[in-house]
Write an enzyme that holds these catalytic residues in place. Structure first.
Site, PDB file in Angstrom:
ATOM      1  CG  ASP A  17      -2.346   7.243  -4.538  1.00  0.00           C
ATOM      2  OD1 ASP A  17      -2.530   6.681  -5.639  1.00  0.00           O
ATOM      3  OD2 ASP A  17      -1.375   7.005  -3.803  1.00  0.00           O
ATOM      4  CB  ALA A  46       4.834   8.642  -9.412  1.00  0.00           C
ATOM      5  CD  GLU A 139       0.730   0.043  -9.726  1.00  0.00           C
ATOM      6  OE1 GLU A 139       0.081  -0.327  -8.724  1.00  0.00           O
ATOM      7  OE2 GLU A 139       1.149   1.206  -9.882  1.00  0.00           O
ATOM      8  CB  THR A 199       9.397  -6.662   2.285  1.00  0.00           C
ATOM      9  OG1 THR A 199       8.222  -6.764   1.455  1.00  0.00           O
ATOM     10  CG2 THR A 199      10.455  -5.830   1.554  1.00  0.00           C
ATOM     11  N   GLY A 231       6.437   0.189   0.667  1.00  0.00           N
ATOM     12  CA  GLY A 231       7.146  -0.753  -0.189  1.00  0.00           C
ATOM     13  C   GLY A 231       7.907  -0.058  -1.302  1.00  0.00           C
ATOM     14  CG  ASP A 232       5.839   2.100  -4.150  1.00  0.00           C
ATOM     15  OD1 ASP A 232       6.031   1.012  -4.736  1.00  0.00           O
ATOM     16  OD2 ASP A 232       4.724   2.635  -4.068  1.00  0.00           O
TER      17      ASP A 232
END
Length: 290
Positions: A17, A46, A139, A199, A231-232
């Site tokens: 990122d 990840a 993804e 959510t 969210g992850d």
């Protein structure tokens, strides 16, 4: 709740990122100065694997990185967080996946993902146990997820992001689908799925069976620093809470509490407490038990 958390295998993306934090996200054609640049490990897969490990579970990551400096950094990061990264393939000829992210002072973001090795990833040589808890996202490409659905028999969870049309075969295989409210609207077939967690940001989360709400839990109030990994973290926590035997409403409340900690942390892979701490925090919060 069982005191021993289930082992989780996460199959999904691994990205570097690159994050630019600014007062506000620029409009089309506009340049905004004064930003701060950071490089962090990320990718939905990840992020979920690291969250599961930090919550106290045994976490295994299946995915791919490129044979480059970013890939080596991602592998070190996964291992350093306590994730079993021996199932991560290192692919020659492909760059490690990269996400270009802009974040404003309120934590809102815009993201462009360059998938790199994530889209040449295959399940060749990967085996799944009959009772394994599996967590997927989209993804790494739908064909990989479909192949895994056909080859595995354990508890199968799909975080259906990014949103896309899902084959009926895949939806029927899913024991749980996790989406945000926008993704739920973009995938009409989810109204017929056997179990979906949705959510709603500051409005909490809910559990639906075949489109009928059967449980819900309110969100925790929090100051937002970064929403990228929230969210992850929610996904990992919800899977662990449900597999540990918590009822729907309590599991949602626990996952909401984990998500609240995540949005208060500027990292895509935030620091988290053990899951039991969030269970204690969420006691009595859940509504409409299953």
């Amino acid at each position: 709740m069982s005191t021993r958390l289930p082992a989780v295998t996460v199959v999904g993306s691994i990205n570097l990122d690159i994050i630019a934090t600014t007062d506000r996200i620029p409009s089309p054609g506009e340049t905004v100065g004064g930003g701060a640049l950071t490089h962090q490990p990320g990718g939905k897969g990840a992020n979920q694997a690291v969250a599961a490990a930090r919550l106290g579970a045994s976490s295994r990551m299946i995915g791919a990185v490129g044979n480059d400096a970013s890939g080596r950094l991602m592998l070190e990061s996964l291992s350093g967080a306590g994730v079993d990264a021996t199932g991560v393939a290192v692919l020659d000829g492909d760059a490690t996946g990269t996400a270009l992210i802009m974040v404003d002072r309120d934590g809102e973001n815009q993201i462009v993902v360059c998938p790199g090795a994530n889209f040449r990833f295959s399940l060749e040589g990967v085996e799944f146990g009959p009772d394994e808890t599996l967590l997927f996202q989209l993804e790494v490409g739908l064909p990989v997820v479909l192949e895994a659905a056909r080859r595995s028999s354990g508890f199968f969870v799909l975080n259906a992001a990014p949103a896309m049309d899902l084959p009926a075969e895949l939806l029927e295989r899913c024991d749980l689908v996790i989406v945000n409210e926008t993704e739920y609207e973009l995938i009409p077939a989810l109204a017929e799925a056997k179990l979906v967690a949705v959510t709603y940001g500051k409005d909490g989360s809910a559990m639906l069976e075949r489109g009928r709400k059967v449980a819900e839990a309110p969100a925790s109030a929090v100051t937002v620093a970064n929403t990228i990994g929230a969210g992850d973290a929610f996904c990992a926590a919800l899977v662990l809470a449900l597999r540990a035997g918590l009822d729907y409403s309590t599991a949602l409340a626990v996952a909401n509490a984990v998500g609240a900690d995540a949005v208060g942390d500027p990292s895509s892979q935030p620091a988290l407490a053990p899951l039991a701490d969030y269970v204690a925090r969420a006691a009595g919060v859940g509504v409409a038990a299953r």
